[in-house]
Motif scaffolding. Structure first.
Motif, short mmCIF file in Angstrom:
data_model
loop_
_atom_site.label_atom_id
_atom_site.label_comp_id
_atom_site.label_asym_id
_atom_site.label_seq_id
_atom_site.Cartn_x
_atom_site.Cartn_y
_atom_site.Cartn_z
N LYS A 1 0.84 -1.19 0.00
CA LYS A 1 0.00 0.00 0.00
C LYS A 1 0.88 1.24 0.00
O LYS A 1 1.77 1.37 0.82
N LYS A 2 0.60 2.14 -0.95
CA LYS A 2 1.37 3.36 -1.07
C LYS A 2 0.50 4.55 -0.67
O LYS A 2 -0.62 4.72 -1.15
N THR A 3 1.03 5.38 0.24
CA THR A 3 0.30 6.54 0.74
C THR A 3 1.14 7.79 0.57
O THR A 3 2.34 7.80 0.88
N LYS A 4 0.50 8.85 0.08
CA LYS A 4 1.15 10.15 -0.05
C LYS A 4 0.38 11.15 0.81
O LYS A 4 -0.85 11.19 0.79
N LEU A 5 1.14 11.96 1.55
CA LEU A 5 0.57 12.94 2.46
C LEU A 5 1.07 14.33 2.10
O LEU A 5 2.27 14.52 1.89
N TRP A 6 0.13 15.30 2.04
CA TRP A 6 0.49 16.69 1.73
C TRP A 6 0.10 17.60 2.88
O TRP A 6 -0.89 17.37 3.59
#
Length: 324
Positions: free
Chosen positions: A106-111
């Motif tokens: 699972k790949k997660t990106k946070l801004w």
């Protein structure tokens, strides 16, 4: 093309407050795509968390600092082109990639976001108004067949009353935050924006993060109701003392009128609204009372007997003042 959806969703939007509602919405989107013989939409779990929130009543600009994250699982997680978003209402948007993590398939990106956006709030029922801050979130490329879905699993509580996606430290001056939730809102258009392969079933469905704010009536009572009562009280005292200080009565009424005008002007400036708000009807009623008081004072000058305390007319005016 014209995007169609249920009347209920067009009027109020579809509130997503539990997994069942979300699954029903996704199934509807899949059925529409199949009926139109289009590729099935890509589901992109998206979460939102507001850390700081502020409202400028005069400009109707809302400022907030927030985090937004998106996640993909399986082999599709390698497609970086699917990640990304835009806030179409934003007047100012500062975006910074905070974190990126690939773990357990699972790949997660946070801004990190710093945003100023315009909200057209209605103050018609002030001071008994409730506002809904709607933050629209769209894919950064409308050609992508993507549907953002709320990442409900990332929240400890998803009931609107538990205020998911909001920091417990948020305070908005003059308001109480009552609930927060995700909702879907169809954007009805009659164009494909020049892209012949544009999806007709779901490409223009907006996901909103909604915050409900209820005004604190006590604040308005202190600022406006109390001064209005004082104006009416001093007007009543002026009428009581009319027999002894008749020559000063016009000056007293003029001072009260000037105070009332300034108070209403302060109200209009604070709200920044062009419509008549609910509390202004109390101002109009006070204007009428001042006008009636002026008429009574003029009659008292023309007919001094009317101002006598024991006169029937004076007794009627004083006794009917507060009931009116």
């Amino acid at each position: 093309f014209i995007y169609e959806n249920s009347t209920k969703q067009e009027d109020t939007g579809l509130r997503v407050t539990d997994p069942l509602t979300l699954n029903v919405f996704i199934d509807e989107q899949l059925e529409k795509a199949q009926a139109l013989d289009e590729p099935l939409p890509m589901q992109l779990p998206t979460g939102f968390y507001i850390k700081v929130l502020d409202m400028d009543k005069e400009t109707q600009l809302v400022s907030f600092n927030a985090n937004l994250w998106q996640s993909l699982e399986g082999s599709v997680r390698k497609r970086d082109d699917l990640f990304g978003f835009t806030l179409p209402q934003a007047v100012s948007l500062k975006l910074k990639r905070n974190q990126e993590k690939d773990f357990n398939d699972k790949k997660t990106k946070l801004w990190d976001l710093k945003v100023k956006l315009f909200q057209d709030f209605s103050y018609k029922y002030y001071p008994f108004d409730t506002h809904r801050l709607k933050i629209h979130i769209e894919p950064d490329n409308n050609q992508k067949n993507i549907v953002f879905v709320p990442d409900l699993e990332a929240y400890r509580f998803i009931s609107p009353k538990a205020k998911p996606g909001l920091s417990k430290d948020i305070r908005v001056s003059g308001f109480t935050i009552t609930e927060s939730y995700f909702s879907y809102q169809p954007l009805v258009t009659n164009t494909n924006f020049g892209f012949e392969d544009q999806s007709m079933s779901n490409a223009r469905t907006l996901i909103n993060f909604v915050v409900s704010l209820k005004r604190n009536v006590l604040d308005s009572a202190v600022v406006y109701f109390c001064p209005l009562l004082l104006i009416l009280f001093f007007l009543f005292v002026t009428l009581l003392a009319l027999e002894k200080w008749a020559s000063s009565s016009f000056g007293a009424v003029s001072a009260l009128l000037f105070t009332l005008v300034l108070l209403q002007r302060a109200l209009r400036l604070s709200l920044g609204s062009n419509e008549i708000v609910y509390i202004e009807y109390l101002f109009f009623a006070t204007y009428i009372m001042l006008l009636l008081a002026v008429i009574y004072i003029i009659l008292s000058f023309l007919y001094p007997k009317l101002a006598k305390r024991n006169s029937l007319f004076n007794t009627f005016v004083i006794s009917s003042y507060w009931p009116i």
